[in-house]
Write an enzyme that holds these catalytic residues in place. Structure first.
Site, PDB file in Angstrom:
ATOM      1  N   GLU A 144       0.814  -1.207   0.000  1.00 22.85           N
ATOM      2  CA  GLU A 144       0.000   0.000   0.000  1.00 22.85           C
ATOM      3  C   GLU A 144       0.847   1.255   0.000  1.00 22.85           C
ATOM      4  OE1 GLU A 144      -3.757  -1.620   2.632  1.00 22.85           O
ATOM      5  OE2 GLU A 144      -2.049  -0.749   3.665  1.00 22.85           O
ATOM      6  N   THR A 151       5.782  -9.386   9.014  1.00 25.99           N
ATOM      7  CA  THR A 151       4.541  -9.323   8.235  1.00 25.99           C
ATOM      8  C   THR A 151       4.341  -7.915   7.683  1.00 25.99           C
ATOM      9  OG1 THR A 151       3.247  -8.849  10.209  1.00 25.99           O
ATOM     10  CG2 THR A 151       3.381 -11.138   9.548  1.00 25.99           C
ATOM     11  N   ARG A 165       4.115   4.937  16.311  1.00 28.44           N
ATOM     12  CA  ARG A 165       2.983   5.852  16.086  1.00 28.44           C
ATOM     13  C   ARG A 165       1.641   5.158  16.298  1.00 28.44           C
ATOM     14  NH1 ARG A 165      -0.569   3.551  12.450  1.00 28.44           N
ATOM     15  NH2 ARG A 165      -0.164   3.943  10.248  1.00 28.44           N
ATOM     16  N   ALA A 212       4.349  -8.195  17.845  1.00 27.15           N
ATOM     17  CA  ALA A 212       5.300  -7.083  17.704  1.00 27.15           C
ATOM     18  C   ALA A 212       4.783  -5.767  18.263  1.00 27.15           C
ATOM     19  CB  ALA A 212       5.670  -6.914  16.227  1.00 27.15           C
ATOM     20  N   ASP A 257      -7.841  -4.823  10.505  1.00 30.92           N
ATOM     21  CA  ASP A 257      -7.349  -3.692   9.731  1.00 30.92           C
ATOM     22  C   ASP A 257      -7.296  -3.927   8.233  1.00 30.92           C
ATOM     23  OD1 ASP A 257      -5.318  -5.458   9.661  1.00 30.92           O
ATOM     24  OD2 ASP A 257      -3.777  -4.087  10.360  1.00 30.92           O
ATOM     25  N   LYS A 293     -10.576  -9.245   7.798  1.00 27.72           N
ATOM     26  CA  LYS A 293      -9.832  -9.459   9.046  1.00 27.72           C
ATOM     27  C   LYS A 293     -10.463  -8.637  10.175  1.00 27.72           C
ATOM     28  CE  LYS A 293      -5.076  -9.535  10.821  1.00 27.72           C
ATOM     29  NZ  LYS A 293      -4.934  -8.282  11.593  1.00 27.72           N
TER      30      LYS A 293
END
Lengths: 351, 351
Positions: free
Chosen positions: B66, B94, B122, B149, B237, B241
């Site tokens: 993206e 990932t 962030r 993570a 997200d 999913k």
């Protein structure tokens, strides 16, 4: 520091401007233009494989910043490019660019490259691929109208790929013409400096227009264009920016890269939305005819398309191992355990 | 080489993974999370200035790549990010990312930065900004469901920004929980390892879900959620999913970043297109109410939005001069005369 060196997976090959120029000299500019042409032609021939989308543009009063993504299903690429006509007055490039290739299967980048220099090369190579396809037989003379940053690249690509012998230069700024002529001296093309566009196109089979910073300028008027020529129109490449009189468009057979984009950005923004055009990939694959008669006017309404950048980046990537002309950029965080990004951060803490 | 060094205009500051980690340690992770939160909050408060567009996605069988562009009219930014759930099995992240800021007036890039580490920071800072706004008063306990993570970053952001005192960990993979607990040891938060999601949410005012690689998984079922909690849903997200049972969504007041994107990618893809949601920027500017009662269930359906990356890049750029933690990347061709790109190339020819 307790830190260890980044793993190989974390490193992305980066081709700086310096390394791009070394690469061009190492390979030879004409040889590299031929190489780029091969890659571009190969990718246009597998057109249907590509994920095609008009560029994503962010417009401002001063210019535009664009992202041009594409993918062939195995490799993803995009180019960042700006267009700021007023930059020249501040001593800046109107167009700068960089690009990236990534592996579709993992999403990991595999190449980051400067693309200001590379875009100049790929634009010229694309023009020559198309001129070889569409120009009258034995085209040896080109008029080059607009003698800015793209002009020498165009000339050398036409020499290397189409057998050009003479270029006839014209620019409303005589200084630009002198610059171009000086740069081309001794490179194997006869250079003729002209004082008008009319003089430049005398005897030319290929007419390239590549001017900048003009709003609906008319570089070529209808009465200037005889029969049996190929027009390579580079400069009309965004909404409101065109170079050719509409009457020429009506007399010409028009060829484009990607109609969805060209109808917005190219010369044909002056025509009806359903004006017939032929796509270059169709001619390259034999699905459509190119030039049908010597007296025909063919027009390549070139705006630049993401696949050309993709091809150019592919070409550059394929030279990396052989030339070593890149730096390894520590751009991807790659912990030993992918779930343990925080642990990687903690282990890098200065002791 | 006859070549001269690239001009300053040609150089783009680049923050590598190594320098990003040094920056985090130099500033201190909690202090940097607070700084990021300030920048994110400031940008959300000037929401109307931004050029907002859903991300440009290239999907494949293995994942997605993206581009997330945005601009506030003065500065342009974009992030490249991939999402490849199966990468973990190959020892790869990932999600990896990098980003760029550019000057809108000239189109010239002013920062290139790794963003795998920065995105983790962030995302956590954004969660904490929203939790501070919406969670019940004196929220001191968080359930952290999914200990991958993002989990340590979430915990530290909630500690630094919301006063979190205890985190209760659960993951279907006990190894992930052990990793998270070990990483958080000694960092000033009480860590409780739990053997079920039900156990993790006992006594928690904030419930964070952040799992990966699940198709319409139900991490939280309706009967698990009492009143008076704030749910911070990170993992749902992308299309297909999600993590929460639809019944929870119907009981909760839902807050989102950018509805146009969240309705496609977030938990609310399970709801009708016109299900009412409140935008975070509206709460931050006082245009909409946040939590109205202690017993309410608030839900932040977080998918990650381009402005958060923009804020993070702005923050990093503002640390460059002070810290010097960057390299100068020769990424832009910048000839003395902007029209003389070819002359620049020729002058670089090895003698």
């Amino acid at each position: 520091m307790t830190q260890t060196a980044p793993s190989e997976k974390a490193l992305v090959p980066f081709v700086s401007v310096d390394n791009m120029m070394r690469l061009i000299h190492r390979i030879g500019i004409e040889e590299m233009l031929r190489g780029l042409a091969e890659y571009i032609e190969a990718d246009f021939k597998r057109w249907h494989l590509f994920d095609k989308t008009p560029r994503v543009a962010s417009h401002s009063a001063e210019g535009v910043i664009e992202l041009m993504p594409t993918s062939d299903g195995e490799v993803y690429g995009f180019k960042y490019v700006n267009g700021h006509p007023k930059n020249t007055a501040d001593g800046l490039q109107t167009v700068t660019a960089f690009g990236l290739l990534a592996d579709v299967a993992s999403g990991y980048p595999v190449l980051l490259s400067e693309m200001t220099m590379l875009t100049a090369m790929r634009t010229a190579a694309t023009s020559a691929v198309v001129a070889r396809l569409l120009a009258p037989r034995a085209s040896t003379v080109m008029a080059m109208i607009g003698n800015g940053a793209q002009s020498e690249f165009q000339t050398l690509a036409m020499k290397a790929i189409c057998g050009l012998e003479e270029v006839r230069l014209f620019d409303i700024d005589a200084e630009a013409t002198r610059k171009c002529a000086a740069n081309l001296a001794g490179l194997g093309v006869t250079v003729t400096e002209c004082s008008s566009a009319e003089e430049a196109i005398l005897g030319a089979q290929i007419i390239t227009t590549c001017t900048a910073d003009k709003q609906y300028a008319t570089i070529l008027t209808d009465n200037m264009i005889g029969s049996g020529v190929h027009i390579n129109a580079i400069g009309g490449d965004c909404p409101g920016k065109t170079e050719l009189a509409p009457a020429i468009l009506h007399r010409a057979e028009i060829f484009v890269e990607y109609p969805e984009q060209t109808r917005i950005e190219g010369e044909i923004q002056q025509l009806a939305d359903d004006h017939p055009v032929t796509e270059i990939w169709q001619v390259l694959t034999g699905k459509a005819e190119g030039r049908r008669a010597e007296e025909q006017i063919t027009l390549f309404d070139s705006v630049g398309f993401a696949i050309e950048d993709f091809s150019a980046l592919r070409y550059v990537r394929d030279q990396l191992d052989r030339t070593g002309l890149y730096d390894a950029l520590d751009m991807l965080a790659d912990p030993d355990d992918p779930r343990d990004l925080f642990g990687m951060l903690q282990r890098s803490r200065p002791s």
